[in-house]
Design an enzyme around this catalytic site. Structure first.
Site, PDB file in Angstrom:
ATOM      1  N   ASP A   1       0.854  -1.186   0.000  1.00 41.03           N
ATOM      2  CA  ASP A   1       0.000   0.000   0.000  1.00 41.03           C
ATOM      3  C   ASP A   1       0.893   1.240   0.000  1.00 41.03           C
ATOM      4  OD1 ASP A   1      -2.882   1.035   0.432  1.00 41.03           O
ATOM      5  OD2 ASP A   1      -1.679   2.150   1.885  1.00 41.03           O
TER       6      ASP A   1
ATOM      7  N   GLU B   1      -4.483   2.255  -4.695  1.00 44.09           N
ATOM      8  CA  GLU B   1      -3.037   2.344  -4.480  1.00 44.09           C
ATOM      9  C   GLU B   1      -2.464   1.068  -3.888  1.00 44.09           C
ATOM     10  OE1 GLU B   1      -4.951   4.071  -0.735  1.00 44.09           O
ATOM     11  OE2 GLU B   1      -5.364   3.937  -2.877  1.00 44.09           O
TER      12      GLU B   1
ATOM     13  N   ASP C   1      -1.336   9.557 -10.589  1.00 42.75           N
ATOM     14  CA  ASP C   1      -1.214   8.507 -11.609  1.00 42.75           C
ATOM     15  C   ASP C   1       0.242   8.289 -11.993  1.00 42.75           C
ATOM     16  OD1 ASP C   1      -3.924   8.203 -11.576  1.00 42.75           O
ATOM     17  OD2 ASP C   1      -4.306   9.318 -13.437  1.00 42.75           O
TER      18      ASP C   1
ATOM     19  N   ASN D   1      -2.637  12.728  -3.463  1.00 44.92           N
ATOM     20  CA  ASN D   1      -3.553  13.207  -4.498  1.00 44.92           C
ATOM     21  C   ASN D   1      -4.104  14.579  -4.145  1.00 44.92           C
ATOM     22  OD1 ASN D   1      -3.442  11.163  -6.411  1.00 44.92           O
ATOM     23  ND2 ASN D   1      -4.958   9.905  -5.360  1.00 44.92           N
TER      24      ASN D   1
END
Length: 500
Positions: A365, A410, A382, A373
């Protein structure tokens, strides 16, 4: 007239080309059929020998643990008799002492003064310390006169010295009954051969071929040259018939099988059809002399149609390949997607269950990715995932079954068959350090850079207990431990403590 003659000759040539393609297709289909026969024979031989060897493992363990006292021997004789009853391929089970004298066997009537110290399998075990199974050259039973395939294992004293041999014998007739059920035509042949070149048995059967040295034959040379599986046209050293041979190594034992179909029989129908067809074409060529122009137009139309069909077929194949890639690959990271991960997990779980091996999973993770983000935007997120995906793909081994996948969002996963916890943890640490060394700026973390947390666990599947999803749940628990312990670390279930 010259134009009509050219058209007639072209028609004959086209027919010859089609006939040759039909011949090639017939041979290709028969090659596939022979390969399937060889695969079935290899599986049958592997299953047959494995069951016999499994029985031997139990016999060796009983002898080495219980000894050869009268009571132990009587109990063992009953066990041997029961196993022979349950396994139809077994002719008998025997135990011999270090001097080759008979101790016990599965038969009710014990042989008298039986000594097999001169048998090849006995000499092998006496001079080799290996504990694995040994497939000996075929022997003729001294008590029944039958031709037998010996499977044997070494028995050791407590100090590791030679104590004797446990022997399982398989009647060659057991293999022959299976081979007789195969459709190989009138002139076909099948064979079971040791990798040292010794013929075990063959259909058509002849007692004289059992035990024959095959090393100077074209079949053995082809097998040696092509490896564990292959095909070749070979003129038989047994009867001189040219056959399409497909050979395959038995998975777990030093044997290979060969399934051979007569080339003449394969092409018999093709020859019949071709002769009749060619006669019709020659007759048609005479008629074409009167209708040449119309025939030219038909040929042009046919050629155009075939070309369009080929283009359509090629376009469809290309589209199918593209769709298949899209269906199994994550579009952002280039790793396998969840669908491929689930399918591979089920496959490798079944393989681990079958092979009694381990299956490891690293669940990864990206730490504080939501904050990433929020701070840098989804486009940067991304790009971050793409960089991490490339790093994981580069570090993931390339063994069959190894898989790096995007598990969701993620979260990423690395599936590692036949891998212990320590090795999986080592790989997870390499991935963690490699991502940290990318130095992707992240002001929302204590390190100031993007880091990973990983949970690692392994599973050794047991028949009737557990499912593949348990490995995911277990690795997820370890990941939770890593996240709650401060992130940027690799944890296993052992790190969670007794309460998980």
């Amino acid at each position: 007239m010259a134009f009509v003659a050219v058209v007639c000759l072209s028609l004959v040539a086209l027919d010859g080309w089609n006939s040759w393609n039909s011949r090639s297709e017939e041979l290709r289909q028969m090659s596939t059929a022979a390969s399937n026969l060889a695969r079935a024979m290899a599986q049958q031989a592997d299953d047959t020998i494995k069951e016999a060897d499994t029985a031997l493992v139990g016999v060796v363990e009983r002898i080495e643990y219980d000894g050869t006292g009268p009571a132990a021997v009587e109990r063992l004789r009953k066990v041997l008799a029961s196993q022979v009853t349950e396994l139809p391929q077994l002719d008998a089970l025997h135990v011999y002492d270090k001097d080759g004298n008979w101790i016990v066997n599965s038969r009710h009537n014990a042989p008298e003064n039986l000594n097999n110290a001169d048998r090849e399998y006995f000499v092998f075990h006496r001079t080799h310390a290996e504990r694995g199974p040994h497939i000996g050259i075929p022997v003729k039973s001294r008590t029944t006169g039958r031709l037998l395939v010996p499977i044997s294992r070494r028995i050791d004293q407590a100090d590791g010295s030679f104590a004797g041999v446990a022997l399982a014998t398989i009647d060659i007739d057991f293999f022959m009954k299976f081979y007789d059920s195969l459709d190989i035509g009138e002139a076909g042949a099948v064979a079971l051969v040791l990798e040292n070149g010794t013929m075990m048995t063959r259909r058509p059967f002849s007692a004289g071929t059992v035990g024959r040295d095959m090393r100077d034959t074209d079949l053995f040379r082809a097998y040696t040259a092509q490896g564990p599986a292959g095909t070749a046209y070979i003129r038989s050293a047994q009867d001189g018939v040219t056959r399409l041979n497909s050979f395959r190594r038995v998975a777990n034992y030093p044997l290979f099988v060969a399934a051979a179909l007569s080339k003449d029989e394969i092409l018999a129908v093709w020859w019949h059809d071709t002769l009749w067809h060619s006669a019709g074409v020659i007759l048609l060529a005479g008629i074409v002399g009167f209708v040449g122009l119309r025939l030219v137009r038909q040929i042009e139309l046919r050629t155009k149609t075939e070309a369009e069909l080929r283009r359509a077929r090629d376009a469809l194949e290309k589209l199918n390949k593209t769709l298949n890639t899209l269906a199994m690959e994550d579009g952002l990271t280039g790793l396998a997607n969840r669908r491929q991960f689930d399918a591979t997990l089920d496959t490798e779980f079944s393989r681990a269950l079958r092979d009694a091996s381990t299956l490891a999973l690293i669940l990864i993770d990206v730490d504080c990715f939501k904050q990433y983000n929020d701070i840098y935007g989804h486009a940067a997120g991304d790009e971050c995932l793409q960089s991490i995906g490339r790093t994981i793909a580069e570090l993931t081994p390339r063994r069959p079954g190894d898989l790096a996948a995007r598990y969701g969002g993620e979260e990423l996963a690395v599936l590692l068959p036949e891998t212990e916890v320590a090795d999986a943890v080592e790989l997870a640490e390499r991935i963690r350090h490699a991502v940290r060394n990318l130095k992707i700026e992240h002001t929302g973390t204590e390190a100031g850079f993007v880091t990973l947390s990983a949970g690692v666990d392994t599973l050794s599947p047991v028949p009737g207990a557990g499912q593949a999803k348990e490995l995911i749940r277990s690795a997820d628990k370890a990941l939770y431990v890593a996240k709650t312990a401060g992130r940027n670390r690799v944890c296993t279930n052992e790190d969670a403590g007794p309460d998980g």
